[in-house]
Design an enzyme around this catalytic site. Structure first.
Site, mmCIF file in Angstrom:
data_model
loop_
_atom_site.group_PDB
_atom_site.id
_atom_site.type_symbol
_atom_site.label_atom_id
_atom_site.label_comp_id
_atom_site.label_asym_id
_atom_site.label_seq_id
_atom_site.Cartn_x
_atom_site.Cartn_y
_atom_site.Cartn_z
ATOM 1 N N LYS A 216 0.865 -1.183 0.000
ATOM 2 C CA LYS A 216 0.000 0.000 0.000
ATOM 3 C C LYS A 216 0.898 1.230 0.000
ATOM 4 O O LYS A 216 1.695 1.426 0.913
ATOM 5 C CB LYS A 216 -0.899 -0.016 1.232
ATOM 6 C CG LYS A 216 -1.751 1.240 1.375
ATOM 7 C CD LYS A 216 -2.718 1.134 2.536
ATOM 8 C CE LYS A 216 -3.512 2.415 2.701
ATOM 9 N NZ LYS A 216 -4.433 2.359 3.841
ATOM 10 N N LYS A 269 -2.044 -1.625 -3.985
ATOM 11 C CA LYS A 269 -2.892 -0.435 -3.926
ATOM 12 C C LYS A 269 -2.048 0.809 -4.039
ATOM 13 O O LYS A 269 -1.047 0.883 -3.336
ATOM 14 C CB LYS A 269 -3.609 -0.472 -2.568
ATOM 15 C CG LYS A 269 -4.489 0.712 -2.295
ATOM 16 C CD LYS A 269 -5.032 0.643 -0.891
ATOM 17 C CE LYS A 269 -5.764 1.944 -0.632
ATOM 18 N NZ LYS A 269 -6.041 2.167 0.743
HETATM 19 C C1 PBG Z 1 -7.512 3.346 5.688
HETATM 20 C C2 PBG Z 1 -7.718 3.244 4.234
HETATM 21 C C3 PBG Z 1 -7.475 4.212 3.248
HETATM 22 C C4 PBG Z 1 -7.896 3.659 2.056
HETATM 23 C C5 PBG Z 1 -8.349 2.373 2.330
HETATM 24 N N1 PBG Z 1 -8.217 2.122 3.685
HETATM 25 C C6 PBG Z 1 -6.988 5.597 3.345
HETATM 26 C C7 PBG Z 1 -5.597 5.910 3.694
HETATM 27 O O1 PBG Z 1 -4.747 5.031 3.859
HETATM 28 O O2 PBG Z 1 -5.343 7.100 3.867
HETATM 29 C C8 PBG Z 1 -7.871 4.349 0.734
HETATM 30 C C9 PBG Z 1 -8.913 3.870 -0.206
HETATM 31 C C10 PBG Z 1 -9.232 4.773 -1.330
HETATM 32 O O3 PBG Z 1 -8.620 5.832 -1.561
HETATM 33 O O4 PBG Z 1 -10.154 4.418 -2.058
HETATM 34 N N2 PBG Z 1 -6.186 3.282 6.054
HETATM 35 ZN ZN ZN Z 2 -5.609 3.974 8.053
#
Ligand code: PBG
Ligand code: ZN
Length: 348
Positions: A216, A269
């Site tokens: 991520k 992601k």
């Molecule tokens: C929570 C989370 C996030 C997303 C999914 N789970 C936001 C982040 O990490 O700031 C992003 C999903 C999206 O942008 O569609 N940590």
């Molecule tokens: Zn988070």
């Protein structure tokens, strides 16, 4: 070696020097002559059952609320969760991922593992209504639940990794207890998968799977999501825990670590600017791979579609199919409903 003086036909290589007049041109267009013939040679297939539909559930609201930067996506009250999910389910989509927006936050993210928390209640409702005909996935993170908006617990303005993974494990167990099939830790804390696996096993939830947000990246493409879920960090950014998008070897290490910690599905992601990583991961492992096409990807496509600069149906079909071609087995996408409806129409 094939050089510009060679030409390959099937598995044979000819030297151009030997080229005779009338040398056969390879006519790939033979395979593209009609729609019917093209389907015969189609290598990548997108199917409704590849799609995972995200749902935002907000505590303390009575009507669905729009999200400005994500046209057509809404935050749901608990009271419309079942009917919304029925609509999703009717398209043939079988999996949803739930994101909670709680009405209370504190330093230790207590509302994240509250038995009566918004995600816990949502899972219970859905499990009761859909029994085993719906795959229920929950996002496991703390950023919507902490006052400072970070994904871990802070100690002197720094993330306390090891305390955070203990809390994340509590969150995961509370989701499992409510009936989740798959928990998806997205905090990018080191060791989060191992901590969650151990706690799930200890509490009797051996059959609850873990989808790791393995690679991520710290991405601007999450901006609309943070709007939607009020989870923007109050200070600093997420770069000490989310991955730099400059690094692909490190992405493979993250994936490898999650695998050795016992993850069941790995995730990459965002998706679209990261197809190379999906492709690499596909070569690297036999694990199921999920691609998360995030809120910013949705917003870009939606904005251009609304302006009439691209045709929405064609663009989302092309983009989502490309994610599969790169090697993803399943896709979390805010286009899920629309895509499913398009595919259902095309099949009729
Ligand atoms: C929570 C989370 C996030 C997303 C999914 N789970 C936001 C982040 O990490 O700031 C992003 C999903 C999206 O942008 O569609 N940590
Ligand atoms: Zn988070």
């Amino acid at each position: 070696m094939i050089t510009r003086n060679h030409i390959s036909v099937g598995n044979r290589v000819y030297q151009r020097i030997n080229r005779v007049p009338g040398f056969p041109i390879v006519r790939l267009r033979r395979l593209r002559k009609s729609a019917a013939i093209r389907t015969l040679f189609q290598e990548t297939h997108l199917s409704v059952t590849d799609l995972i539909c995200p749902i935002f559930v907000e505590e303390g609201i009575s009507k669905p609320r729009p999200i400005e930067s994500m046209p057509d996506i809404q935050r749901m009250p608990l009271s419309s969760l079942v009917s919304t999910t029925e609509e999703i389910r009717r398209t043939g989509i079988k999996a949803v991922i739930l994101f909670g927006i709680p009405s209370s936050k504190d330093r230790n993210a207590r509302s994240a593992y509250d038995e009566r928390g918004v995600v816990q209640q949502s899972v219970e409702l859905l499990r009761k209504h859909f029994s085993n005909t719906l795959v229920i996935i929950t996002d496991v993170c703390l950023c919507q639940y902490t006052t400072d908006g970070h994904c871990g617990i802070l100690l002197n303005k720094k993330i306390d990794n090891d305390k955070s993974i203990r809390i994340l494990a509590r969150v995961a167990i509370s989701h499992a207890r409510s009936g989740a099939d798959i928990v998806a830790p997205s905090a990018m804390m080191d060791g989060q998968v191992a901590a969650i696996r151990a706690s799930l096993d200890k509490t009797g939830f051996r059959d609850v799977a873990i989808m790791g947000y393995s690679a991520k990246h710290a991405s601007q493409l999450y901006a609309p999501f943070r709007d939607a879920s009020h989870s923007k960090p109050k200070f600093g950014d997420r770069k000490t825990y989310q991955m730099p998008y400059t690094n692909s070897r490190e992405a493979m290490r993250e994936i490898q670590e999650d695998i050795s910690e016992g993850v069941d599905i790995v995730m990459i992601k965002p998706a679209l600017p990261y197809l190379d990583l999906i492709y690499q991961a596909r070569k690297h492992t036999n694990m199921p791979i999920c691609a998360y096409s995030v809120s910013g990807e949705y917003a870009l496509v939606k904005a251009a579609s609304q302006e009439g600069w691209v045709d929405e149906k064609s663009i989302i079909t092309e983009l989502l199919t490309s994610i599969k071609r790169a090697g993803a087995d399943m896709i979390i996408t805010y286009h899920a409903m629309k895509m499913a409806q398009i595919m259902n129409k095309a099949n009729n």
